[in-house]
Design a protein around this motif. Structure first.
Motif, PDB file in Angstrom:
ATOM      1  N   VAL A 156       8.459   7.298  -2.351  1.00 49.89           N
ATOM      2  CA  VAL A 156       7.566   6.534  -1.477  1.00 49.89           C
ATOM      3  C   VAL A 156       7.297   5.160  -2.079  1.00 49.89           C
ATOM      4  O   VAL A 156       7.295   4.141  -1.374  1.00 49.89           O
ATOM      5  CB  VAL A 156       6.255   7.315  -1.223  1.00 49.89           C
ATOM      6  CG1 VAL A 156       5.197   6.449  -0.558  1.00 49.89           C
ATOM      7  CG2 VAL A 156       6.541   8.557  -0.380  1.00 49.89           C
ATOM      8  N   CYS A 157       7.081   5.111  -3.380  1.00 50.07           N
ATOM      9  CA  CYS A 157       6.866   3.839  -4.066  1.00 50.07           C
ATOM     10  C   CYS A 157       8.076   2.919  -3.886  1.00 50.07           C
ATOM     11  O   CYS A 157       7.929   1.726  -3.606  1.00 50.07           O
ATOM     12  CB  CYS A 157       6.587   4.090  -5.549  1.00 50.07           C
ATOM     13  SG  CYS A 157       6.190   2.603  -6.489  1.00 50.07           S
ATOM     14  N   LEU A 158       9.266   3.486  -4.018  1.00 43.12           N
ATOM     15  CA  LEU A 158      10.474   2.673  -3.847  1.00 43.12           C
ATOM     16  C   LEU A 158      10.604   2.148  -2.415  1.00 43.12           C
ATOM     17  O   LEU A 158      10.972   0.993  -2.208  1.00 43.12           O
ATOM     18  CB  LEU A 158      11.716   3.490  -4.237  1.00 43.12           C
ATOM     19  CG  LEU A 158      13.048   2.762  -4.096  1.00 43.12           C
ATOM     20  CD1 LEU A 158      13.086   1.486  -4.947  1.00 43.12           C
ATOM     21  CD2 LEU A 158      14.191   3.674  -4.463  1.00 43.12           C
ATOM     22  N   VAL A 159      10.273   2.966  -1.439  1.00 45.43           N
ATOM     23  CA  VAL A 159      10.324   2.499  -0.046  1.00 45.43           C
ATOM     24  C   VAL A 159       9.354   1.335   0.140  1.00 45.43           C
ATOM     25  O   VAL A 159       9.700   0.308   0.759  1.00 45.43           O
ATOM     26  CB  VAL A 159      10.022   3.652   0.945  1.00 45.43           C
ATOM     27  CG1 VAL A 159       9.825   3.131   2.357  1.00 45.43           C
ATOM     28  CG2 VAL A 159      11.138   4.686   0.915  1.00 45.43           C
ATOM     29  N   GLY A 160       8.143   1.472  -0.389  1.00 40.77           N
ATOM     30  CA  GLY A 160       7.182   0.365  -0.298  1.00 40.77           C
ATOM     31  C   GLY A 160       7.698  -0.888  -0.976  1.00 40.77           C
ATOM     32  O   GLY A 160       7.577  -2.005  -0.433  1.00 40.77           O
ATOM     33  N   ALA A 161       8.275  -0.722  -2.156  1.00 41.27           N
ATOM     34  CA  ALA A 161       8.822  -1.881  -2.882  1.00 41.27           C
ATOM     35  C   ALA A 161       9.965  -2.521  -2.098  1.00 41.27           C
ATOM     36  O   ALA A 161      10.077  -3.748  -2.047  1.00 41.27           O
ATOM     37  CB  ALA A 161       9.294  -1.450  -4.262  1.00 41.27           C
ATOM     38  N   ALA A 162      10.794  -1.707  -1.451  1.00 36.42           N
ATOM     39  CA  ALA A 162      11.898  -2.236  -0.657  1.00 36.42           C
ATOM     40  C   ALA A 162      11.372  -3.012   0.548  1.00 36.42           C
ATOM     41  O   ALA A 162      11.918  -4.075   0.896  1.00 36.42           O
ATOM     42  CB  ALA A 162      12.823  -1.103  -0.208  1.00 36.42           C
ATOM     43  N   LEU A 163      10.313  -2.527   1.164  1.00 34.61           N
ATOM     44  CA  LEU A 163       9.707  -3.257   2.283  1.00 34.61           C
ATOM     45  C   LEU A 163       9.194  -4.624   1.845  1.00 34.61           C
ATOM     46  O   LEU A 163       9.278  -5.602   2.594  1.00 34.61           O
ATOM     47  CB  LEU A 163       8.571  -2.448   2.906  1.00 34.61           C
ATOM     48  CG  LEU A 163       8.982  -1.226   3.714  1.00 34.61           C
ATOM     49  CD1 LEU A 163       7.754  -0.419   4.127  1.00 34.61           C
ATOM     50  CD2 LEU A 163       9.787  -1.636   4.941  1.00 34.61           C
ATOM     51  N   TRP A 168       0.820  -1.216   0.000  1.00 38.03           N
ATOM     52  CA  TRP A 168       0.000   0.000   0.000  1.00 38.03           C
ATOM     53  C   TRP A 168       0.848   1.256   0.000  1.00 38.03           C
ATOM     54  O   TRP A 168       0.447   2.280  -0.544  1.00 38.03           O
ATOM     55  CB  TRP A 168      -1.017  -0.051   1.131  1.00 38.03           C
ATOM     56  CG  TRP A 168      -1.901  -1.225   0.880  1.00 38.03           C
ATOM     57  CD1 TRP A 168      -1.906  -2.416   1.540  1.00 38.03           C
ATOM     58  CD2 TRP A 168      -2.826  -1.368  -0.201  1.00 38.03           C
ATOM     59  NE1 TRP A 168      -2.796  -3.286   0.944  1.00 38.03           N
ATOM     60  CE2 TRP A 168      -3.376  -2.662  -0.122  1.00 38.03           C
ATOM     61  CE3 TRP A 168      -3.251  -0.536  -1.232  1.00 38.03           C
ATOM     62  CZ2 TRP A 168      -4.330  -3.137  -1.025  1.00 38.03           C
ATOM     63  CZ3 TRP A 168      -4.194  -0.999  -2.131  1.00 38.03           C
ATOM     64  CH2 TRP A 168      -4.722  -2.288  -2.026  1.00 38.03           C
ATOM     65  N   LEU A 169       2.042   1.174   0.568  1.00 34.99           N
ATOM     66  CA  LEU A 169       2.962   2.306   0.481  1.00 34.99           C
ATOM     67  C   LEU A 169       3.419   2.488  -0.971  1.00 34.99           C
ATOM     68  O   LEU A 169       3.433   3.612  -1.491  1.00 34.99           O
ATOM     69  CB  LEU A 169       4.160   2.071   1.404  1.00 34.99           C
ATOM     70  CG  LEU A 169       5.052   3.249   1.704  1.00 34.99           C
ATOM     71  CD1 LEU A 169       4.257   4.404   2.307  1.00 34.99           C
ATOM     72  CD2 LEU A 169       6.174   2.828   2.641  1.00 34.99           C
ATOM     73  N   ALA A 170       3.753   1.380  -1.622  1.00 36.47           N
ATOM     74  CA  ALA A 170       4.161   1.448  -3.032  1.00 36.47           C
ATOM     75  C   ALA A 170       3.016   1.951  -3.905  1.00 36.47           C
ATOM     76  O   ALA A 170       3.224   2.795  -4.792  1.00 36.47           O
ATOM     77  CB  ALA A 170       4.636   0.070  -3.508  1.00 36.47           C
ATOM     78  N   VAL A 171       1.816   1.462  -3.655  1.00 35.60           N
ATOM     79  CA  VAL A 171       0.655   1.907  -4.435  1.00 35.60           C
ATOM     80  C   VAL A 171       0.398   3.396  -4.218  1.00 35.60           C
ATOM     81  O   VAL A 171       0.143   4.131  -5.179  1.00 35.60           O
ATOM     82  CB  VAL A 171      -0.595   1.063  -4.091  1.00 35.60           C
ATOM     83  CG1 VAL A 171      -1.861   1.704  -4.646  1.00 35.60           C
ATOM     84  CG2 VAL A 171      -0.429  -0.357  -4.620  1.00 35.60           C
TER      85      VAL A 171
END
Length: 142
Positions: free
Chosen positions: A132-139, A80-83
């Motif tokens: 923000v999308c990258l942080v979500g993807a990294a998570l 949801w962070l990535a989205v």
């Protein structure tokens, strides 16, 4: 994370997207702002022709990967962070940046500096969305 799921692919595309956004924000738009009035029309037209395929090359896979991620990892916070970040970047591009470029292509020279400043602000929003999308993807990838 599995190599067959969307996480590694989303991480790759999100990283490429952030790199693209940083390049546009820190290199491309400053160069456009420096284009002299007598060269503006051609500089902006060249930019528009060159950037459109890159936007498609990044945004299409990004949107598809975000959809895939939602389908297979709907309970993961990273999803949801990535989205949220990806949607911010894509919607801001479609709703604000693209129309501003349309106005820039026909704006009188006296209006161009204000439009370029506004476009810079919009681009920073897109860059934040990409981050923000990258942080979500990294998570998701850990």
């Amino acid at each position: 994370m599995t190599s067959t799921g969307p996480a590694p692919w989303l991480l790759l595309v999100a990283a490429a997207h952030l790199g693209f956004q940083l390049t546009v924000d820190l290199v491309v738009y400053p160069a456009l702002r420096e284009a002299p009035d007598d060269a503006w029309d051609e500089a902006h037209a060249r930019h528009s022709r060159r950037i459109a395929p890159l936007v498609a090359l990044l945004y299409v896979p990004l949107v598809l990967l975000l959809g895939w991620t939602v389908a297979v990892e709907p309970r993961a916070e990273g999803t949801w962070l990535a989205v949220a970040g990806g949607a911010l970047a894509v919607v801001t591009t479609a709703a604000l940046a693209a129309p501003m470029h349309g106005r820039l292509s026909s704006a009188p020279a006296r209006e161009r500096p204000d439009l370029l400043r506004a476009l810079g602000r919009v681009d920073r929003i897109r860059t934040v969305g990409a981050a923000v999308c990258l942080v979500g993807a990294a998570l998701l990838a850990v």
